[in-house]
Design an enzyme around this catalytic site. Structure first.
Site, PDB file in Angstrom:
ATOM      1  N   ASP A 174       9.161   2.993   0.237  1.00 54.08           N
ATOM      2  CA  ASP A 174       8.064   3.627   0.960  1.00 54.08           C
ATOM      3  C   ASP A 174       8.198   3.208   2.420  1.00 54.08           C
ATOM      4  OD1 ASP A 174       5.775   4.394   2.186  1.00 54.08           O
ATOM      5  OD2 ASP A 174       4.403   3.584   0.673  1.00 54.08           O
ATOM      6  N   LYS A 228       3.813   9.169   8.953  1.00 51.93           N
ATOM      7  CA  LYS A 228       3.344   8.631  10.253  1.00 51.93           C
ATOM      8  C   LYS A 228       4.177   9.092  11.444  1.00 51.93           C
ATOM      9  CE  LYS A 228       0.947   4.682   8.277  1.00 51.93           C
ATOM     10  NZ  LYS A 228      -0.473   4.553   8.513  1.00 51.93           N
ATOM     11  N   TYR A 244       0.844  -1.198   0.000  1.00 51.53           N
ATOM     12  CA  TYR A 244       0.000   0.000   0.000  1.00 51.53           C
ATOM     13  C   TYR A 244       0.878   1.247   0.000  1.00 51.53           C
ATOM     14  CZ  TYR A 244      -3.455   3.453   1.518  1.00 51.53           C
ATOM     15  OH  TYR A 244      -4.268   4.544   1.596  1.00 51.53           O
TER      16      TYR A 244
HETATM   17  C1  PLP Z   1       3.396   2.253   3.460  1.00 47.49           C
HETATM   18  C2  PLP Z   1       2.435   3.403   3.381  1.00 47.49           C
HETATM   19  N1  PLP Z   1       2.564   4.314   2.423  1.00 47.49           N
HETATM   20  C3  PLP Z   1       1.748   5.372   2.335  1.00 47.49           C
HETATM   21  C4  PLP Z   1       0.709   5.527   3.215  1.00 47.49           C
HETATM   22  C5  PLP Z   1      -0.196   6.713   3.096  1.00 47.49           C
HETATM   23  O1  PLP Z   1       0.041   7.576   4.160  1.00 47.49           O
HETATM   24  P1  PLP Z   1      -1.084   8.625   4.652  1.00 47.49           P
HETATM   25  O2  PLP Z   1      -2.182   7.819   5.252  1.00 47.49           O
HETATM   26  O3  PLP Z   1      -0.345   9.500   5.635  1.00 47.49           O
HETATM   27  O4  PLP Z   1      -1.503   9.382   3.454  1.00 47.49           O
HETATM   28  C6  PLP Z   1       0.524   4.593   4.227  1.00 47.49           C
HETATM   29  C7  PLP Z   1      -0.600   4.720   5.178  1.00 47.49           C
HETATM   30  O5  PLP Z   1      -1.020   3.802   5.813  1.00 47.49           O
HETATM   31  C8  PLP Z   1       1.403   3.500   4.329  1.00 47.49           C
HETATM   32  O6  PLP Z   1       1.275   2.589   5.270  1.00 47.49           O
END
Ligand code: PLP
Length: 459
Positions: free
Chosen positions: A257, A285, A157
């Site tokens: 990521d 986060k 994700y």
């Molecule tokens: C690995 C990863 N990338 C991107 C995101 C997106 O982040 P945000 O919810 O701050 O937009 C998340 C959110 O859970 C994530 O776990």
């Protein structure tokens, strides 16, 4: 309250949360499904919280929970840590404003901290969420390589936008062969073009990944991945080393990521653990200290694509005749580098610099305790994860390597356990991961294991 005997975990949850049910009836008239983020929903209605303190949340019925969801991992110092609150108040008092709309000292202070902990992030930019961070990293990859497809792994994700909202949780019977997965849309309203422009890869399968990347090397700008899938299924070291080499050889950028893993696996994220230098990294986060935040960083020559010149303000119509803005990668945002957010994030990092090892120790303690209890009950399961995150997988499979392995686990039993735990004051959204914080201590671990003991007696 009725003394009715609870037959299922969900019954037990429903019995304890009548006010959350009432709330959900009202909230459905305000927001679709009664929620403002689909992930907040679970059956039959989500619990509604009203107070957070340290490792604990209290719901509107007055039930207290040890919080292992921690806002999907974002809160690594728990709820309302005094040092984080102090930093926020200090920023507001000393700076006299919440927002300058100009460069300011905290932007550089945080940037230098990130550069020291993540040496691959030679230059950085701030965003307002993890979603924006991965989005910007993809635009940088397009601009730098001049190619316009990306490759992502099945089950990973990266945020809620069209280019990456594919094959995160696909039905296996529609998702093609395990070694050549098919792109499956995860939402209504995604443009079908993305099914062509986002290529899906099989995680922890280096040979198949190599074949797919080699075939489309002239079109793929970047491979984006969660180095630890969903925060808990680790890439194998050999896979990671191989992926770094293949992408470099093929002229494809590698984007880590680390929105979930940054500061949760080590201060320097998964890249520190694996000893890998990605070309670009997205953080979010934890580093926002509880506020919306993201950071993109990477090789200077890539990040510098976004460096403005005097003639490169896209909103300055006076220079439209020979606008230089088009020659620069556009990145802006009213709230980018928000001072209060940076103050909270810096305070969080300071706490973690002292206490991160303690969080890892407690996480290991909890994992061991859960493993022991489930094994004594004869349930085949494992706690999968590193650092401060793990998930409980009910399976007799030796090794969970990717999304397809995970789909063979017993979600129904896991859910049943989760609802019983919820009813006993252990909060994670059913089926979600466990994240710990600096304020999850011995007492919380013991209480959690006691709730597990009681739950297992009910099954
Ligand atoms: C690995 C990863 N990338 C991107 C995101 C997106 O982040 P945000 O919810 O701050 O937009 C998340 C959110 O859970 C994530 O776990």
């Amino acid at each position: 309250m009725s003394k009715r005997k609870c037959s299922t975990g969900m019954d037990a949850y429903v019995q304890k949360t009548p006010k959350s049910l009432e709330f959900s009836k009202v909230s459905q008239h305000v927001m679709p499904g009664g929620v403002t983020a689909n992930i907040k929903f679970f059956e039959p209605y989500p619990v509604v919280m009203k107070k957070g303190t340290g490792a604990y949340l209290t719901d509107i019925d007055g039930n207290e929970y040890i919080d292992y969801l921690l806002s999907y991992g974002a809160l690594m110092t728990g709820h309302g840590h005094p040092k984080v609150l102090d930093a926020i108040h200090k920023q507001m008092q000393e700076d006299g404003t919440l927002l300058f709309g100009t460069p300011h000292h905290l932007e550089v202070k945080m940037g230098q901290k990130i550069q020291s902990l993540y040496p691959s992030m030679e230059k950085i930019r701030y965003t307002n969420s993890g979603t924006e961070a991965t989005l910007l990293s993809i635009r940088l990859a397009y601009a730098y390589t001049g190619k316009y497809k990306i490759a992502k792994f099945e089950g990973h994700y990266h945020g809620g936008y069209d280019q990456v909202l594919l094959s995160v949780n696909p039905p296996v019977d529609q998702a093609g062969p395990p070694r050549k997965p098919k792109a499956i849309s995860e939402s209504q309203g995604l443009h079908p073009n993305h099914l062509e422009n986002t290529i899906i890869l099989p995680f922890n399968d280096l040979e198949a990944t190599n074949d797919i990347l080699t075939t489309a090397q002239d079109q793929i700008a970047a491979v984006i991945l969660e180095p630890i899938q969903a925060g808990y299924i680790p890439a194998e070291q050999e896979f990671m080393d191989g992926l770094r080499k293949i992408t470099a050889d093929l002229g494809i950028l590698l984007i880590f990521d680390e929105v979930k893993t940054g500061f949760r696996l080590s201060l320097g994220g998964a890249q520190e653990l694996y000893g890998i230098k990605p070309d670009l990294t997205a953080l979010g986060k934890v580093v926002g200290g509880g506020f919306p935040f993201g950071i993109v960083g990477g090789k200077e020559e890539i990040l510098n694509r976004s460096a403005p010149s005097a003639a490169a303000d896209v909103f300055d119509s006076s220079q439209s005749k020979h606008s230089g803005a088009r020659d620069v990668l556009f990145h802006s945002g009213t709230y980018n580098g928000h001072p209060t957010v940076l103050a909270a994030g810096l305070a969080t990092i300071e706490i973690l610099e002292q206490e991160i090892q303690q969080v890892f120790k407690r996480t290991t303690q909890l994992k061991k305790g859960i493993n022991k209890l489930l094994s004594a009950k004869g349930i085949h399961s494992k706690t999968v994860g590193r650092g401060s995150i793990f998930n409980l997988i009910i399976t007799d499979k030796e090794n969970i390597k990717n999304y397809r392995d995970l789909q063979k686990s017993n979600f129904a039993l896991r859910k049943e356990i989760d609802y019983h735990l919820l009813a006993q004051g252990i909060y994670t959204k059913p089926l979600n991961r466990y994240s710990l914080s600096t304020v999850h201590g011995e007492k919380e671990i013991e209480k959690t294991l006691e709730a597990y003991r009681k739950t297992l007696q009910k099954l």
